[in-house]
Design a protein around this motif. Structure first.
Motif, mmCIF file in Angstrom:
data_model
loop_
_atom_site.group_PDB
_atom_site.id
_atom_site.type_symbol
_atom_site.label_atom_id
_atom_site.label_comp_id
_atom_site.label_asym_id
_atom_site.label_seq_id
_atom_site.Cartn_x
_atom_site.Cartn_y
_atom_site.Cartn_z
ATOM 1 N N VAL A 107 0.817 -1.211 0.000
ATOM 2 C CA VAL A 107 0.000 0.000 0.000
ATOM 3 C C VAL A 107 0.856 1.267 0.000
ATOM 4 O O VAL A 107 0.628 2.173 -0.823
ATOM 5 C CB VAL A 107 -1.004 -0.008 1.166
ATOM 6 C CG1 VAL A 107 -1.662 1.362 1.335
ATOM 7 C CG2 VAL A 107 -2.080 -1.072 0.932
ATOM 8 N N PRO A 108 1.871 1.389 0.885
ATOM 9 C CA PRO A 108 2.712 2.598 0.830
ATOM 10 C C PRO A 108 3.429 2.771 -0.501
ATOM 11 O O PRO A 108 3.638 3.907 -0.947
ATOM 12 C CB PRO A 108 3.714 2.380 1.977
ATOM 13 C CG PRO A 108 3.058 1.413 2.886
ATOM 14 C CD PRO A 108 2.236 0.519 2.012
ATOM 15 N N LEU A 110 2.318 1.662 -3.555
ATOM 16 C CA LEU A 110 1.387 1.951 -4.645
ATOM 17 C C LEU A 110 0.684 3.299 -4.521
ATOM 18 O O LEU A 110 0.285 3.885 -5.531
ATOM 19 C CB LEU A 110 0.324 0.849 -4.731
ATOM 20 C CG LEU A 110 0.783 -0.505 -5.250
ATOM 21 C CD1 LEU A 110 -0.395 -1.468 -5.289
ATOM 22 C CD2 LEU A 110 1.405 -0.390 -6.639
ATOM 23 N N LYS A 111 0.537 3.803 -3.316
ATOM 24 C CA LYS A 111 -0.260 5.013 -3.113
ATOM 25 C C LYS A 111 0.208 6.182 -3.986
ATOM 26 O O LYS A 111 -0.614 6.801 -4.684
ATOM 27 C CB LYS A 111 -0.258 5.404 -1.636
ATOM 28 C CG LYS A 111 -1.263 6.488 -1.290
ATOM 29 C CD LYS A 111 -1.347 6.685 0.218
ATOM 30 C CE LYS A 111 -2.395 7.737 0.570
ATOM 31 N NZ LYS A 111 -2.496 7.919 2.043
ATOM 32 N N PRO A 112 1.509 6.523 -4.014
ATOM 33 C CA PRO A 112 1.920 7.634 -4.888
ATOM 34 C C PRO A 112 1.783 7.324 -6.375
ATOM 35 O O PRO A 112 1.531 8.223 -7.185
ATOM 36 C CB PRO A 112 3.387 7.872 -4.500
ATOM 37 C CG PRO A 112 3.831 6.612 -3.844
ATOM 38 C CD PRO A 112 2.622 6.049 -3.182
ATOM 39 N N ILE A 114 -0.589 5.431 -7.737
ATOM 40 C CA ILE A 114 -2.006 5.581 -8.064
ATOM 41 C C ILE A 114 -2.365 7.061 -8.163
ATOM 42 O O ILE A 114 -3.148 7.478 -9.027
ATOM 43 C CB ILE A 114 -2.864 4.837 -7.025
ATOM 44 C CG1 ILE A 114 -2.671 3.316 -7.210
ATOM 45 C CG2 ILE A 114 -4.332 5.216 -7.136
ATOM 46 C CD1 ILE A 114 -3.319 2.469 -6.150
ATOM 47 N N HIS A 115 -1.762 7.864 -7.307
ATOM 48 C CA HIS A 115 -1.983 9.313 -7.372
ATOM 49 C C HIS A 115 -1.516 9.872 -8.716
ATOM 50 O O HIS A 115 -2.108 10.827 -9.241
ATOM 51 C CB HIS A 115 -1.243 10.007 -6.225
ATOM 52 C CG HIS A 115 -1.430 11.485 -6.191
ATOM 53 N ND1 HIS A 115 -2.622 12.090 -5.821
ATOM 54 C CD2 HIS A 115 -0.577 12.508 -6.499
ATOM 55 C CE1 HIS A 115 -2.494 13.395 -5.900
ATOM 56 N NE2 HIS A 115 -1.265 13.684 -6.309
ATOM 57 N N LEU A 154 -5.866 -4.836 -1.763
ATOM 58 C CA LEU A 154 -5.969 -3.810 -2.790
ATOM 59 C C LEU A 154 -7.413 -3.469 -3.118
ATOM 60 O O LEU A 154 -7.737 -2.303 -3.389
ATOM 61 C CB LEU A 154 -5.232 -4.262 -4.051
ATOM 62 C CG LEU A 154 -3.714 -4.443 -3.915
ATOM 63 C CD1 LEU A 154 -3.096 -4.857 -5.247
ATOM 64 C CD2 LEU A 154 -3.045 -3.193 -3.380
ATOM 65 N N ARG A 157 -8.335 -1.100 -0.224
ATOM 66 C CA ARG A 157 -7.667 0.195 -0.117
ATOM 67 C C ARG A 157 -7.728 1.024 -1.392
ATOM 68 O O ARG A 157 -7.710 2.245 -1.343
ATOM 69 C CB ARG A 157 -6.203 -0.028 0.286
ATOM 70 C CG ARG A 157 -6.036 -0.654 1.674
ATOM 71 C CD ARG A 157 -6.592 0.245 2.777
ATOM 72 N NE ARG A 157 -5.883 1.518 2.824
ATOM 73 C CZ ARG A 157 -4.768 1.729 3.525
ATOM 74 N NH1 ARG A 157 -4.222 0.735 4.225
ATOM 75 N NH2 ARG A 157 -4.201 2.912 3.535
ATOM 76 N N PHE A 158 -7.754 0.364 -2.538
ATOM 77 C CA PHE A 158 -7.761 1.075 -3.825
ATOM 78 C C PHE A 158 -8.881 0.512 -4.707
ATOM 79 O O PHE A 158 -8.629 -0.247 -5.654
ATOM 80 C CB PHE A 158 -6.413 0.923 -4.525
ATOM 81 C CG PHE A 158 -5.224 1.362 -3.704
ATOM 82 C CD1 PHE A 158 -5.098 2.676 -3.278
ATOM 83 C CD2 PHE A 158 -4.244 0.440 -3.352
ATOM 84 C CE1 PHE A 158 -4.000 3.071 -2.513
ATOM 85 C CE2 PHE A 158 -3.148 0.827 -2.596
ATOM 86 C CZ PHE A 158 -3.025 2.149 -2.171
#
Length: 374
Positions: A107-108, A110-112, A114-115, A154, A157-158
């Motif tokens: 998650v940490p 992929l987060k940027p 995905i942004h 995933l 969270r996404f």
């Protein structure tokens, strides 16, 4: 040299009786477990199996894959290597800028991305615990295993991320091959297809949007499609088949990353021979008839003619191409040596794949493209 001769030449021979016993024991367990799902092979549906179309447009991203256009972020799928150590984040030396990660690190990471516009990933499970591997790859669909855990995480969270799962046994088998072996070391196609289709069904049930069998066993597309139909999931789970997957040396960095090198022999008996254009065309036509929603060619840049063939044969289906680890590593090496500019070469290679006829590209360059295309 045949598989059986290779087997007899290695230490594998010394453990023959033990291995045979293990195969028989685990096979009986797998057969009992999958008895119900194998009934899917006799499912009767209205119309031909290729009439199942809804999965191709049940998700916004899969709808966008039906159109032809220039390179965009929506066309890219990013490979992720997920280990059974939740806290792991280990660089892969032969695959620049790529890592094996545990579920707690995903998650940490992929987060940027995905942004920045990441839309899709493809998951490869990498069990590091030796006890996770056996003759039948029984850990491949373990509910507590890295792939199923990551799918669920995933999806939670996404919700907008499109999740593809590679479906194969090589990472989970003690022998490193892409299916179940007979006692003489050759591939048992029927047993392999039954097992692989069960794994695909488990990933779909866990929440994968797309299952992508990469094993190259004959008939696995139809078996997976029928089990998805029987389970009531064929309308929402896309089937992307590695239809034209050629054997060769360009998979070396991937096998380092996934720990999937065969312990004996090679995969030339079930992956396509280089230059086997006729076989590739037949495999593509077979998978179309068996219900594939997307046709994939692998490797990409060195088989542009096959990508063109795939587009001609699968006129009304999206075509995907996998820019494999060896292709990616060579571009990086050339850029590091000053032969090419990395960005220019990555664009040229990928745009060549698109011009050949692909509309979806699986590539390790996705993080860079998210910046370059912004």
């Amino acid at each position: 040299m045949s598989f059986s001769n290779l087997v007899s030449d290695l230490a594998f021979k010394d453990a023959r009786d033990d291995r045979s016993s293990q195969i028989s024991h685990v096979r009986s367990q797998a057969t009992a477990r999958s008895h119900t799902s194998t009934a899917a092979t006799s499912v009767s549906i209205s119309g031909d199996i290729s009439s199942q179309l809804h999965a191709g447009y049940s998700h916004p991203l899969s709808r966008s894959w039906q159109a032809e256009r220039q390179l965009t972020k929506e066309m890219l799928i990013y490979p992720l290597f997920i280990t059974d150590n939740p806290e792991e984040e280990t660089p892969i030396p032969s695959l620049p800028n790529q890592y094996r990660r545990g579920v707690n690190r995903i998650v940490p990471f992929l987060k940027p991305l995905i942004h920045k516009g990441l839309r899709s990933v493809i998951l490869f499970g990498v069990p590091l615990d030796p006890s996770a591997k056996d003759a039948l790859g029984t850990a491949a669909d373990d509910p507590s295993g890295p792939v199923i855990q990551t799918i669920r995480l995933l999806r939670s969270r996404f919700p907008q991320l499109y999740i593809v799962t590679d479906v194969c046994l090589c990472e989970y088998t003690s022998h490193g091959h892409c299916g179940i072996l007979r006692d003489d070391g050759t591939l048992d196609n029927a047993q392999s297809v039954d097992r692989i289709s069960d794994v695909a069904l488990a990933y779909a049930a866990a929440g994968a949007h797309c299952v992508a069998p990469s094993d190259m066993n004959d008939g696995r597309v139809r078996a997976i499609k029928l089990k998805l139909i029987e389970a009531g999931m064929a309308h929402r789970v896309l089937l992307m088949s590695y239809s034209a997957k050629f054997s060769g040396c360009l998979y070396g960095p991937f096998r380092d990353a996934a720990g999937s090198c065969p312990s004996f022999g090679d995969r030339r008996c079930y992956q396509l021979p280089p230059g086997g254009r006729g076989l590739a065309r037949r495999a593509i036509q077979r998978d179309i008839a068996e219900g594939a929603d997307i046709i994939m060619v692998k490797p990409a840049s060195s088989y542009l003619d096959i990508i063109r063939d795939a587009k001609d044969l699968a006129t009304d289906l999206p075509v995907a191409a996998y820019q494999v680890s060896g292709e990616y590593a060579m571009i990086h090496a050339a850029a590091k040596a000053g032969v090419f500019d990395l960005k220019a070469m990555a664009f040229e290679s990928t745009e060549g794949i698109l011009r050949a006829g692909a509309g979806i590209v699986v590539t390790y360059f996705v993080p860079e493209f998210l910046d370059w295309l912004s």
